[in-house]
Design a protein around this motif. Structure first.
Motif, PDB file in Angstrom:
ATOM      1  N   THR A   2      19.165  19.594  29.310  1.00  0.00           N
ATOM      2  CA  THR A   2      20.085  18.784  30.101  1.00  0.00           C
ATOM      3  C   THR A   2      21.116  18.200  29.142  1.00  0.00           C
ATOM      4  O   THR A   2      20.773  17.723  28.062  1.00  0.00           O
ATOM      5  N   VAL A   3      22.374  18.287  29.542  1.00  0.00           N
ATOM      6  CA  VAL A   3      23.470  17.882  28.673  1.00  0.00           C
ATOM      7  C   VAL A   3      24.355  16.896  29.416  1.00  0.00           C
ATOM      8  O   VAL A   3      24.747  17.140  30.560  1.00  0.00           O
ATOM      9  N   GLY A   4      24.655  15.800  28.766  1.00  0.00           N
ATOM     10  CA  GLY A   4      25.545  14.828  29.383  1.00  0.00           C
ATOM     11  C   GLY A   4      26.027  13.810  28.381  1.00  0.00           C
ATOM     12  O   GLY A   4      25.644  13.823  27.211  1.00  0.00           O
ATOM     13  N   LEU A   5      26.874  12.929  28.873  1.00  0.00           N
ATOM     14  CA  LEU A   5      27.371  11.860  28.025  1.00  0.00           C
ATOM     15  C   LEU A   5      26.247  10.892  27.696  1.00  0.00           C
ATOM     16  O   LEU A   5      25.383  10.627  28.532  1.00  0.00           O
ATOM     17  N   ASP A   6      26.277  10.382  26.499  1.00  0.00           N
ATOM     18  CA  ASP A   6      25.356   9.325  26.116  1.00  0.00           C
ATOM     19  C   ASP A   6      25.583   8.161  27.080  1.00  0.00           C
ATOM     20  O   ASP A   6      26.710   7.691  27.230  1.00  0.00           O
ATOM     21  N   GLY A  32      25.904  17.903  33.008  1.00  0.00           N
ATOM     22  CA  GLY A  32      26.009  16.780  33.918  1.00  0.00           C
ATOM     23  C   GLY A  32      27.390  16.518  34.481  1.00  0.00           C
ATOM     24  O   GLY A  32      28.415  16.867  33.886  1.00  0.00           O
ATOM     25  N   ALA A  33      27.393  15.856  35.624  1.00  0.00           N
ATOM     26  CA  ALA A  33      28.626  15.530  36.342  1.00  0.00           C
ATOM     27  C   ALA A  33      29.544  14.628  35.525  1.00  0.00           C
ATOM     28  O   ALA A  33      30.768  14.705  35.662  1.00  0.00           O
ATOM     29  N   GLY A  34      28.984  13.789  34.659  1.00  0.00           N
ATOM     30  CA  GLY A  34      29.812  12.899  33.850  1.00  0.00           C
ATOM     31  C   GLY A  34      30.764  13.649  32.952  1.00  0.00           C
ATOM     32  O   GLY A  34      31.857  13.165  32.643  1.00  0.00           O
ATOM     33  N   LEU A  48      23.271  28.537  34.163  1.00  0.00           N
ATOM     34  CA  LEU A  48      23.965  27.254  34.166  1.00  0.00           C
ATOM     35  C   LEU A  48      23.786  26.605  35.525  1.00  0.00           C
ATOM     36  O   LEU A  48      23.893  27.278  36.554  1.00  0.00           O
ATOM     37  N   CYS A  49      23.501  25.329  35.533  1.00  0.00           N
ATOM     38  CA  CYS A  49      23.470  24.599  36.799  1.00  0.00           C
ATOM     39  C   CYS A  49      24.149  23.259  36.589  1.00  0.00           C
ATOM     40  O   CYS A  49      24.348  22.814  35.461  1.00  0.00           O
ATOM     41  N   PHE A  50      24.508  22.638  37.698  1.00  0.00           N
ATOM     42  CA  PHE A  50      25.299  21.417  37.645  1.00  0.00           C
ATOM     43  C   PHE A  50      24.785  20.417  38.665  1.00  0.00           C
ATOM     44  O   PHE A  50      24.627  20.757  39.838  1.00  0.00           O
ATOM     45  N   ASN A  51      24.560  19.200  38.213  1.00  0.00           N
ATOM     46  CA  ASN A  51      24.193  18.150  39.153  1.00  0.00           C
ATOM     47  C   ASN A  51      25.461  17.459  39.642  1.00  0.00           C
ATOM     48  O   ASN A  51      26.557  17.725  39.133  1.00  0.00           O
ATOM     49  N   VAL A  52      25.315  16.585  40.622  1.00  0.00           N
ATOM     50  CA  VAL A  52      26.471  15.808  41.091  1.00  0.00           C
ATOM     51  C   VAL A  52      26.280  14.325  40.810  1.00  0.00           C
ATOM     52  O   VAL A  52      27.194  13.533  41.045  1.00  0.00           O
ATOM     53  N   SER A  53      25.104  13.959  40.313  1.00  0.00           N
ATOM     54  CA  SER A  53      24.813  12.583  39.915  1.00  0.00           C
ATOM     55  C   SER A  53      23.560  12.619  39.048  1.00  0.00           C
ATOM     56  O   SER A  53      22.860  13.640  39.008  1.00  0.00           O
ATOM     57  N   ALA A  81      19.489  20.564  41.473  1.00  0.00           N
ATOM     58  CA  ALA A  81      20.346  21.597  40.893  1.00  0.00           C
ATOM     59  C   ALA A  81      19.520  22.708  40.256  1.00  0.00           C
ATOM     60  O   ALA A  81      19.796  23.892  40.453  1.00  0.00           O
ATOM     61  N   VAL A  82      18.480  22.334  39.528  1.00  0.00           N
ATOM     62  CA  VAL A  82      17.623  23.316  38.855  1.00  0.00           C
ATOM     63  C   VAL A  82      16.884  24.173  39.874  1.00  0.00           C
ATOM     64  O   VAL A  82      16.749  25.394  39.701  1.00  0.00           O
ATOM     65  N   GLN A  83      16.430  23.571  40.944  1.00  0.00           N
ATOM     66  CA  GLN A  83      15.661  24.319  41.940  1.00  0.00           C
ATOM     67  C   GLN A  83      16.517  25.355  42.681  1.00  0.00           C
ATOM     68  O   GLN A  83      15.961  26.262  43.295  1.00  0.00           O
ATOM     69  N   ARG A  84      17.815  25.261  42.592  1.00  0.00           N
ATOM     70  CA  ARG A  84      18.667  26.315  43.169  1.00  0.00           C
ATOM     71  C   ARG A  84      18.534  27.614  42.375  1.00  0.00           C
ATOM     72  O   ARG A  84      18.866  28.683  42.867  1.00  0.00           O
TER      73      ARG A  84
END
Length: 134
Positions: A7-11, A81-83, A110-115, A122-125
């Protein structure tokens, strides 16, 4: 062997201090992000995933940190991540992340969450197989 994901996102520490993040997500602060990430990580572990996290800054070292994370092991899924994706000021960072994923983890979905609270959804898709669009 359980599926691995990054999982990748802003700190979360940067969310409150970044004007572009505050403008893009006025209802979300660092605590909301931390709580959502922790809950989703627990949910993903319940679903059988091994989960690693990669926290980024707004530029500067983000690409090097992301490259290092992708180089540590083979991932089945990478969730950006959405951020990062939905903040217009971070569009270039998002593009770099997609290209870097294609380069270093070509077999990863690749998958993308919205929050912060929609990562498991997102992963389960994509697991155990891609869900149909219709």
């Amino acid at each position: 062997m359980s599926p691995s994901m990054l999982t990748v996102g802003l700190d979360p520490a940067l969310v409150d201090d970044a004007p572009s993040s505050r403008a893009a997500f006025p209802e979300i602060d660092a605590e909301v992000v931390r709580a959502g990430v922790a809950a989703e990580r627990a949910r993903l572990k319940e679903l059988g995933f091994t989960v690693d996290a990669c926290l980024l800054d707004h530029g500067g070292t983000a690409e090097a940190v992301y490259r290092a994370a992708l180089s540590r092991k083979v991932y089945d899924i990478v969730m950006i991540g959405a951020g990062v994706r939905l903040d217009p000021a971070l569009t270039h960072l998002f593009e770099v992340m997609v290209d870097t994923t294609r380069e270093l983890a070509p077999g990863a979905k690749l998958c993308f969450n919205v929050s912060p609270s929609t990562t498991a959804e997102a992963v389960q898709r994509w697991r155990p197989e891609r869900k149909p669009l219709a």
